[in-house]
Motif scaffolding. Structure first.
Motif, short mmCIF file in Angstrom:
data_model
loop_
_atom_site.label_atom_id
_atom_site.label_comp_id
_atom_site.label_asym_id
_atom_site.label_seq_id
_atom_site.Cartn_x
_atom_site.Cartn_y
_atom_site.Cartn_z
N LYS A 1 0.83 -1.21 0.00
CA LYS A 1 0.00 0.00 0.00
C LYS A 1 0.87 1.26 0.00
CE LYS A 1 -4.09 -1.97 2.13
NZ LYS A 1 -4.97 -2.00 3.29
N MET A 2 1.96 1.22 0.74
CA MET A 2 2.85 2.38 0.80
C MET A 2 3.53 2.61 -0.55
SD MET A 2 3.69 4.70 2.92
CE MET A 2 4.50 6.12 2.23
N VAL A 3 3.94 1.55 -1.21
CA VAL A 3 4.55 1.66 -2.53
C VAL A 3 3.53 2.26 -3.52
CG1 VAL A 3 5.44 0.34 -4.50
CG2 VAL A 3 6.24 -0.19 -2.19
N ALA A 4 2.32 1.74 -3.49
CA ALA A 4 1.28 2.24 -4.39
C ALA A 4 0.97 3.71 -4.11
CB ALA A 4 0.01 1.40 -4.26
N PHE A 5 0.93 4.09 -2.84
CA PHE A 5 0.64 5.46 -2.46
C PHE A 5 1.75 6.41 -2.95
CE2 PHE A 5 0.80 9.02 0.58
CZ PHE A 5 -0.45 9.55 0.36
N ALA A 6 3.00 6.02 -2.77
CA ALA A 6 4.12 6.86 -3.22
C ALA A 6 4.05 7.08 -4.73
CB ALA A 6 5.45 6.22 -2.82
N HIS A 7 3.75 6.01 -5.47
CA HIS A 7 3.63 6.12 -6.93
C HIS A 7 2.42 6.99 -7.31
CE1 HIS A 7 6.89 3.62 -8.31
NE2 HIS A 7 6.53 2.66 -7.49
N GLU A 8 1.35 6.88 -6.55
CA GLU A 8 0.15 7.67 -6.83
C GLU A 8 0.44 9.17 -6.67
OE1 GLU A 8 -4.18 8.38 -4.72
OE2 GLU A 8 -3.30 6.38 -4.63
N ILE A 9 1.15 9.53 -5.63
CA ILE A 9 1.49 10.94 -5.40
C ILE A 9 2.41 11.44 -6.51
CG2 ILE A 9 2.64 12.56 -3.82
CD1 ILE A 9 -0.15 11.50 -2.89
N PHE A 10 3.40 10.64 -6.87
CA PHE A 10 4.30 10.99 -7.96
C PHE A 10 3.49 11.20 -9.26
CE2 PHE A 10 6.72 9.84 -11.72
CZ PHE A 10 7.83 10.68 -11.62
N SER A 11 2.61 10.27 -9.56
CA SER A 11 1.82 10.34 -10.79
C SER A 11 0.94 11.57 -10.83
CB SER A 11 0.95 9.09 -10.93
OG SER A 11 1.74 7.96 -11.12
N LYS A 12 0.38 11.94 -9.69
CA LYS A 12 -0.46 13.13 -9.63
C LYS A 12 0.33 14.37 -10.04
CE LYS A 12 -3.35 15.91 -6.66
NZ LYS A 12 -3.25 16.69 -5.48
N ALA A 13 1.52 14.52 -9.47
CA ALA A 13 2.35 15.68 -9.81
C ALA A 13 2.83 15.61 -11.25
CB ALA A 13 3.55 15.75 -8.86
N ASP A 14 3.24 14.42 -11.68
CA ASP A 14 3.76 14.25 -13.04
C ASP A 14 2.68 14.54 -14.08
OD1 ASP A 14 6.06 13.53 -14.69
OD2 ASP A 14 4.94 11.71 -15.19
N ASP A 15 1.48 14.04 -13.85
CA ASP A 15 0.37 14.28 -14.79
C ASP A 15 0.06 15.77 -14.88
OD1 ASP A 15 0.19 11.54 -15.18
OD2 ASP A 15 -1.61 11.30 -13.95
N GLU A 16 0.02 16.43 -13.73
CA GLU A 16 -0.27 17.87 -13.70
C GLU A 16 0.81 18.64 -14.45
OE1 GLU A 16 -0.39 20.76 -10.00
OE2 GLU A 16 -2.08 19.37 -9.96
N ASP A 17 2.06 18.27 -14.22
CA ASP A 17 3.18 18.94 -14.88
C ASP A 17 3.15 18.70 -16.39
OD1 ASP A 17 5.80 20.23 -15.18
OD2 ASP A 17 6.55 18.19 -15.47
N ARG A 18 2.99 17.45 -16.80
CA ARG A 18 3.01 17.13 -18.24
C ARG A 18 1.81 17.72 -18.98
NH1 ARG A 18 7.05 13.26 -19.43
NH2 ARG A 18 7.98 12.47 -17.52
N ALA A 19 0.76 18.05 -18.25
CA ALA A 19 -0.41 18.70 -18.86
C ALA A 19 -0.17 20.21 -19.02
CB ALA A 19 -1.65 18.45 -18.02
#
Length: 168
Positions: A53-71
């Protein structure tokens, strides 16, 4: 729970080096008490399922920032989210050595947080995606804009850093 446990690990390491005063030691002991209470309340979630769950959460937070940035929507909040991802990737160290994928994402998130913050301070729109970054030889992350003072450096190739959608 896992964030607090990582903080205790760091605090105990500092304590063994003699770098913690009485206030710091008191804080570590309070954190240990809080951890014990949390562990009882969380039960099985603290076990191996907790790691996943912690691994998935860390990736989820990264993805949120990355998606926002790439958009093309990078903001102060995006920089903060990248910074939070760095902290959550660090928390994963308590489970053992980080995978190369996580190490890359952690470095990328550090660089992007600094890059976006610098651009916003200078009043310049950050370039979406990878941005001009360099990993220093001592392992420190630095940002560099060669011959370009306005944060509009050419991003490195996409193959250098994985896209958030590549996260398992």
């Amino acid at each position: 729970y896992f964030c607090r446990w990582r903080a205790v690990q760091i605090g105990l390491a500092l304590r063994s080096q003699g770098s913690v005063d009485k206030i710091g030691e008191s804080y570590i002991l309070k954190l240990l008490d809080t951890l014990e209470e949390s562990k009882k309340a969380l039960g099985d979630q603290v076990g191996s399922d907790g790691e996943m769950k912690m691994v998935a959460f860390a990736h989820e937070i990264f993805s949120k920032a990355d998606d926002e940035d790439r958009a093309g929507n990078a903001s102060k909040n995006t920089a903060r989210t990248f910074f939070a991802a760095v902290q959550f990737f660090d928390v994963l160290r308590q489970f053992g050595e980080l995978t190369p994928d996580v190490v890359e994402k952690e470095k990328y998130a550090k660089v992007k947080a600094a890059y976006i913050s610098k651009c916003l301070k200078e009043g310049v729109t950050p370039i979406p995606g990878n941005g001009e970054t360099e990993v220093e030889t001592e392992g420190e992350i630095g940002t560099r804009q060669e011959e370009n003072e306005d944060c509009k450096a050419d991003p490195p190739s996409a193959s250098e850093v994985p896209v958030a959608s590549e996260v398992p």
